[in-house]
Write a protein that holds these residues in place. Structure first.
Motif, PDB file in Angstrom:
ATOM      1  N   VAL A 112       0.825  -1.219   0.000  1.00  0.00           N
ATOM      2  CA  VAL A 112       0.000   0.000   0.000  1.00  0.00           C
ATOM      3  C   VAL A 112       0.854   1.262   0.000  1.00  0.00           C
ATOM      4  O   VAL A 112       0.334   2.365   0.149  1.00  0.00           O
ATOM      5  CB  VAL A 112      -1.006   0.017   1.185  1.00  0.00           C
ATOM      6  CG1 VAL A 112      -1.981  -1.134   1.082  1.00  0.00           C
ATOM      7  CG2 VAL A 112      -0.302   0.049   2.521  1.00  0.00           C
ATOM      8  N   HIS A 113       2.174   1.097  -0.152  1.00  0.00           N
ATOM      9  CA  HIS A 113       3.115   2.216  -0.264  1.00  0.00           C
ATOM     10  C   HIS A 113       3.184   3.075   1.001  1.00  0.00           C
ATOM     11  O   HIS A 113       3.150   4.304   0.952  1.00  0.00           O
ATOM     12  CB  HIS A 113       2.800   3.073  -1.494  1.00  0.00           C
ATOM     13  CG  HIS A 113       2.637   2.270  -2.749  1.00  0.00           C
ATOM     14  ND1 HIS A 113       3.688   1.602  -3.338  1.00  0.00           N
ATOM     15  CD2 HIS A 113       1.543   1.982  -3.483  1.00  0.00           C
ATOM     16  CE1 HIS A 113       3.251   0.953  -4.401  1.00  0.00           C
ATOM     17  NE2 HIS A 113       1.952   1.158  -4.508  1.00  0.00           N
ATOM     18  N   LEU A 114       3.257   2.376   2.155  1.00  0.00           N
ATOM     19  CA  LEU A 114       3.447   3.041   3.445  1.00  0.00           C
ATOM     20  C   LEU A 114       4.538   2.304   4.209  1.00  0.00           C
ATOM     21  O   LEU A 114       4.880   1.171   3.880  1.00  0.00           O
ATOM     22  CB  LEU A 114       2.156   2.994   4.284  1.00  0.00           C
ATOM     23  CG  LEU A 114       0.954   3.786   3.819  1.00  0.00           C
ATOM     24  CD1 LEU A 114      -0.247   3.476   4.696  1.00  0.00           C
ATOM     25  CD2 LEU A 114       1.253   5.277   3.832  1.00  0.00           C
ATOM     26  N   THR A 115       5.046   2.941   5.253  1.00  0.00           N
ATOM     27  CA  THR A 115       5.996   2.239   6.123  1.00  0.00           C
ATOM     28  C   THR A 115       5.217   1.248   6.993  1.00  0.00           C
ATOM     29  O   THR A 115       4.000   1.395   7.201  1.00  0.00           O
ATOM     30  CB  THR A 115       6.738   3.223   7.043  1.00  0.00           C
ATOM     31  OG1 THR A 115       5.783   3.802   7.945  1.00  0.00           O
ATOM     32  CG2 THR A 115       7.458   4.305   6.251  1.00  0.00           C
ATOM     33  N   GLY A 116       5.918   0.267   7.509  1.00  0.00           N
ATOM     34  CA  GLY A 116       5.298  -0.678   8.425  1.00  0.00           C
ATOM     35  C   GLY A 116       4.722   0.015   9.645  1.00  0.00           C
ATOM     36  O   GLY A 116       3.648  -0.351  10.143  1.00  0.00           O
ATOM     37  N   GLN A 117       5.429   1.028  10.139  1.00  0.00           N
ATOM     38  CA  GLN A 117       4.968   1.787  11.299  1.00  0.00           C
ATOM     39  C   GLN A 117       3.649   2.504  10.994  1.00  0.00           C
ATOM     40  O   GLN A 117       2.726   2.514  11.810  1.00  0.00           O
ATOM     41  CB  GLN A 117       6.041   2.782  11.719  1.00  0.00           C
ATOM     42  CG  GLN A 117       5.729   3.504  12.995  1.00  0.00           C
ATOM     43  CD  GLN A 117       6.877   4.417  13.437  1.00  0.00           C
ATOM     44  OE1 GLN A 117       7.860   4.608  12.718  1.00  0.00           O
ATOM     45  NE2 GLN A 117       6.744   4.976  14.624  1.00  0.00           N
ATOM     46  N   ALA A 118       3.543   3.094   9.800  1.00  0.00           N
ATOM     47  CA  ALA A 118       2.305   3.787   9.406  1.00  0.00           C
ATOM     48  C   ALA A 118       1.156   2.793   9.267  1.00  0.00           C
ATOM     49  O   ALA A 118       0.014   3.085   9.654  1.00  0.00           O
ATOM     50  CB  ALA A 118       2.513   4.551   8.103  1.00  0.00           C
ATOM     51  N   VAL A 119       1.447   1.604   8.738  1.00  0.00           N
ATOM     52  CA  VAL A 119       0.418   0.568   8.625  1.00  0.00           C
ATOM     53  C   VAL A 119      -0.044   0.147  10.017  1.00  0.00           C
ATOM     54  O   VAL A 119      -1.239   0.013  10.268  1.00  0.00           O
ATOM     55  CB  VAL A 119       0.941  -0.653   7.825  1.00  0.00           C
ATOM     56  CG1 VAL A 119       0.015  -1.850   7.967  1.00  0.00           C
ATOM     57  CG2 VAL A 119       1.117  -0.282   6.362  1.00  0.00           C
ATOM     58  N   GLY A 120       0.889  -0.029  10.936  1.00  0.00           N
ATOM     59  CA  GLY A 120       0.541  -0.386  12.309  1.00  0.00           C
ATOM     60  C   GLY A 120      -0.384   0.633  12.946  1.00  0.00           C
ATOM     61  O   GLY A 120      -1.349   0.271  13.625  1.00  0.00           O
ATOM     62  N   ALA A 121      -0.098   1.911  12.722  1.00  0.00           N
ATOM     63  CA  ALA A 121      -0.942   2.969  13.281  1.00  0.00           C
ATOM     64  C   ALA A 121      -2.349   2.916  12.671  1.00  0.00           C
ATOM     65  O   ALA A 121      -3.348   3.073  13.391  1.00  0.00           O
ATOM     66  CB  ALA A 121      -0.306   4.337  13.019  1.00  0.00           C
ATOM     67  N   ARG A 122      -2.425   2.663  11.378  1.00  0.00           N
ATOM     68  CA  ARG A 122      -3.736   2.563  10.720  1.00  0.00           C
ATOM     69  C   ARG A 122      -4.510   1.351  11.242  1.00  0.00           C
ATOM     70  O   ARG A 122      -5.709   1.434  11.489  1.00  0.00           O
ATOM     71  CB  ARG A 122      -3.583   2.477   9.204  1.00  0.00           C
ATOM     72  CG  ARG A 122      -3.308   3.816   8.552  1.00  0.00           C
ATOM     73  CD  ARG A 122      -3.105   3.646   7.054  1.00  0.00           C
ATOM     74  NE  ARG A 122      -2.939   4.915   6.395  1.00  0.00           N
ATOM     75  CZ  ARG A 122      -3.903   5.573   5.740  1.00  0.00           C
ATOM     76  NH1 ARG A 122      -5.108   5.054   5.666  1.00  0.00           N
ATOM     77  NH2 ARG A 122      -3.655   6.716   5.163  1.00  0.00           N
ATOM     78  N   ILE A 123      -3.819   0.221  11.410  1.00  0.00           N
ATOM     79  CA  ILE A 123      -4.484  -0.983  11.899  1.00  0.00           C
ATOM     80  C   ILE A 123      -5.005  -0.751  13.316  1.00  0.00           C
ATOM     81  O   ILE A 123      -6.141  -1.115  13.633  1.00  0.00           O
ATOM     82  CB  ILE A 123      -3.538  -2.202  11.824  1.00  0.00           C
ATOM     83  CG1 ILE A 123      -3.333  -2.595  10.362  1.00  0.00           C
ATOM     84  CG2 ILE A 123      -4.091  -3.376  12.631  1.00  0.00           C
ATOM     85  CD1 ILE A 123      -2.273  -3.664  10.145  1.00  0.00           C
ATOM     86  N   ARG A 124      -4.207  -0.128  14.167  1.00  0.00           N
ATOM     87  CA  ARG A 124      -4.666   0.176  15.532  1.00  0.00           C
ATOM     88  C   ARG A 124      -5.910   1.066  15.502  1.00  0.00           C
ATOM     89  O   ARG A 124      -6.865   0.850  16.258  1.00  0.00           O
ATOM     90  CB  ARG A 124      -3.551   0.827  16.344  1.00  0.00           C
ATOM     91  CG  ARG A 124      -2.545  -0.181  16.890  1.00  0.00           C
ATOM     92  CD  ARG A 124      -1.580   0.450  17.878  1.00  0.00           C
ATOM     93  NE  ARG A 124      -0.734   1.471  17.287  1.00  0.00           N
ATOM     94  CZ  ARG A 124       0.368   1.228  16.569  1.00  0.00           C
ATOM     95  NH1 ARG A 124       0.755  -0.013  16.351  1.00  0.00           N
ATOM     96  NH2 ARG A 124       1.079   2.216  16.066  1.00  0.00           N
TER      97      ARG A 124
END
Length: 143
Positions: free
Chosen positions: A30-42
């Protein structure tokens, strides 16, 4: 109310296919960092768009090859007792209150006709039913 954007929806689609994906792997897609994905999932979890994670099993290989769809026609107004019965009944894997023909629809997985008939006999305390046996799974949102 939180409204997910296209990236959130894509993350959900990816996790539905494989909930074991690492945040980094999702981020690459999805063209994001893993950290940004984690924040979205939370955030998706906090707002109830993602309610949990599960393991998908093959019921047939686990000894439950028989699938039945049972339309329940209540005989009385004992709905709370019926709902309690359904929640205790291990062979009922899904239960829906429905409109139209019938009051409830149950998805039942059983090891064979004896187990299915036992559940149906117990069901008769609360309701009559209409039974449909599945002959082939064509599509499931769980796979």
């Amino acid at each position: 109310m939180y409204v997910p954007d296209e990236t959130d929806l894509e993350i959900i689609r990816l996790l539905r296919k494989n909930a074991r994906l690492q945040w980094r792997e999702v981020g690459e897609l999805v063209h994001l960092t893993g950290q940004a994905v984690g924040a979205r999932i939370r955030r998706l979890e906090e707002h109830g768009l993602i309610r949990g994670y599960t393991v998908m099993t093959d019921d047939e290989k686990l000894g439950k090859p028989l699938t039945a769809v049972v339309t329940v026609l209540m005989k009385s107004n004992r709905h709370a007792e019926f709902i309690s019965f359904v929640q205790r009944e291990p062979s009922v894997t899904e239960a829906h209150r429905i409109s139209g023909d019938g009051c409830y629809s149950l998805l039942v997985r059983a090891s064979g006709h004896d187990e299915l008939n036992g559940m149906l006999d117990r069901l008769l305390e609360y309701a009559n039913y209409r039974l449909h046996l599945s002959t082939q799974l064509i599509k499931s949102h769980r796979h």
